[in-house]
Design a protein around this motif. Structure first.
Motif, PDB file in Angstrom:
ATOM      1  N   SER A 119       0.797  -1.167  -0.095  1.00  0.00           N
ATOM      2  CA  SER A 119       0.107   0.140  -0.168  1.00  0.00           C
ATOM      3  C   SER A 119       0.898   1.300  -0.008  1.00  0.00           C
ATOM      4  CB  SER A 119      -0.955   0.042   1.045  1.00  0.00           C
ATOM      5  OG  SER A 119      -0.235  -0.192   2.320  1.00  0.00           O
ATOM      6  N   ALA A 120       0.325   2.324  -0.371  1.00  0.00           N
ATOM      7  CA  ALA A 120       1.098   3.595  -0.546  1.00  0.00           C
ATOM      8  C   ALA A 120      -0.056   4.901   0.099  1.00  0.00           C
ATOM      9  CB  ALA A 120       1.472   3.875  -1.867  1.00  0.00           C
ATOM     10  N   SER A 121       0.820   5.859   0.244  1.00  0.00           N
ATOM     11  CA  SER A 121      -0.077   7.050   0.573  1.00  0.00           C
ATOM     12  C   SER A 121       0.533   8.176  -0.239  1.00  0.00           C
ATOM     13  CB  SER A 121       0.003   7.333   2.242  1.00  0.00           C
ATOM     14  OG  SER A 121      -0.477   8.534   2.371  1.00  0.00           O
TER      15      SER A 121
ATOM     16  N   THR B 232      -3.005  13.495 -10.664  1.00  0.00           N
ATOM     17  CA  THR B 232      -3.827  12.966 -11.659  1.00  0.00           C
ATOM     18  C   THR B 232      -3.567  11.501 -12.172  1.00  0.00           C
ATOM     19  OG1 THR B 232      -2.399  13.684 -13.433  1.00  0.00           O
ATOM     20  CG2 THR B 232      -3.924  15.397 -12.704  1.00  0.00           C
ATOM     21  N   LYS B 233      -2.667  11.012 -11.544  1.00  0.00           N
ATOM     22  CA  LYS B 233      -2.380   9.618 -12.084  1.00  0.00           C
ATOM     23  C   LYS B 233      -1.339   8.995 -11.228  1.00  0.00           C
ATOM     24  CE  LYS B 233      -0.536   7.323 -16.158  1.00  0.00           C
ATOM     25  NZ  LYS B 233      -0.311   7.357 -17.689  1.00  0.00           N
ATOM     26  N   THR B 234      -1.427   7.525 -10.895  1.00  0.00           N
ATOM     27  CA  THR B 234      -0.360   6.856 -10.018  1.00  0.00           C
ATOM     28  C   THR B 234      -0.254   5.704 -11.021  1.00  0.00           C
ATOM     29  OG1 THR B 234      -1.873   5.651  -8.914  1.00  0.00           O
ATOM     30  CG2 THR B 234      -1.162   7.683  -7.979  1.00  0.00           C
TER      31      THR B 234
ATOM     32  N   ASP C 194      -6.482   3.877  -9.389  1.00  0.00           N
ATOM     33  CA  ASP C 194      -7.750   4.684  -9.593  1.00  0.00           C
ATOM     34  C   ASP C 194      -7.837   5.395  -8.198  1.00  0.00           C
ATOM     35  OD1 ASP C 194      -8.382   3.930 -11.906  1.00  0.00           O
ATOM     36  OD2 ASP C 194      -9.689   2.625 -11.399  1.00  0.00           O
ATOM     37  N   ASP C 195      -7.448   4.943  -7.162  1.00  0.00           N
ATOM     38  CA  ASP C 195      -7.645   5.719  -5.869  1.00  0.00           C
ATOM     39  C   ASP C 195      -6.233   6.320  -5.721  1.00  0.00           C
ATOM     40  OD1 ASP C 195      -7.488   6.440  -3.102  1.00  0.00           O
ATOM     41  OD2 ASP C 195      -8.073   4.497  -2.317  1.00  0.00           O
TER      42      ASP C 195
ATOM     43  N   LEU D   2      -2.883   0.446  -4.021  1.00  0.00           N
ATOM     44  CA  LEU D   2      -2.826  -0.672  -3.500  1.00  0.00           C
ATOM     45  C   LEU D   2      -2.200  -1.601  -4.641  1.00  0.00           C
ATOM     46  CD1 LEU D   2      -3.138  -2.886  -1.244  1.00  0.00           C
ATOM     47  CD2 LEU D   2      -5.441  -3.257  -1.966  1.00  0.00           C
ATOM     48  N   LEU D   3      -1.299  -2.458  -4.349  1.00  0.00           N
ATOM     49  CA  LEU D   3      -0.822  -3.501  -5.277  1.00  0.00           C
ATOM     50  C   LEU D   3      -0.879  -4.665  -4.563  1.00  0.00           C
ATOM     51  CD1 LEU D   3       0.487  -4.190  -8.087  1.00  0.00           C
ATOM     52  CD2 LEU D   3       2.855  -3.839  -6.948  1.00  0.00           C
TER      53      LEU D   3
END
Length: 121
Positions: A29-31, A42-44, A69-70, A75-76
């Motif tokens: 997970s990331a923040s 706008t994008k990850t 999208d979040d 999350l991966l």
């Protein structure tokens, strides 16, 4: 106009060094921090480093689940970690806003343990 100091601030929130059993499922997970006054993200995208090579991850592949999208808490999920694809691999998140791309300030590093048992009869 925005400066490069206003790129997104990104952290991996999963442990930085992880030992995972062979063929198990693992989530990273990331923040992405939304700083007041910074342009919106706008994008990850998820990336991995293995053997000195950086590669973007296609989360639509069957071995991955997750979300880009979040834009705040991506999350991966890796389904069935293995030695060839994941052992010794580092994962990070990159986020884009109008000031440019930024990568996470830390990474999640995976060591795969265990083995595949081969039975003969």
């Amino acid at each position: 106009m925005f400066s490069n100091t206003e790129v997104p601030i990104v952290y991996i929130t999963t442990n930085e060094t992880v030992t995972i059993p062979f063929l198990s499922r693992f989530a990273i997970s990331a923040s992405v921090q939304n700083v007041t006054g910074f342009p919106e993200v706008t994008k990850t995208k998820w990336q991995k480093f293995q053997n000195g090579t950086e590669t973007d991850i296609d989360i639509t592949e069957s071995r991955f689940n997750g979300s880009t999208d979040d834009l705040s808490n991506p999350l991966l999920v890796i389904n069935g970690v293995d030695f060839d694809n994941d052992n010794g691999t580092s994962f990070q998140l990159a986020a884009l806003n109008s000031a440019g791309w930024a990568t996470s300030l830390n990474m999640s590093n995976i060591t795969v343990i265990g083995s595949m048992h081969v039975f003969t009869s």
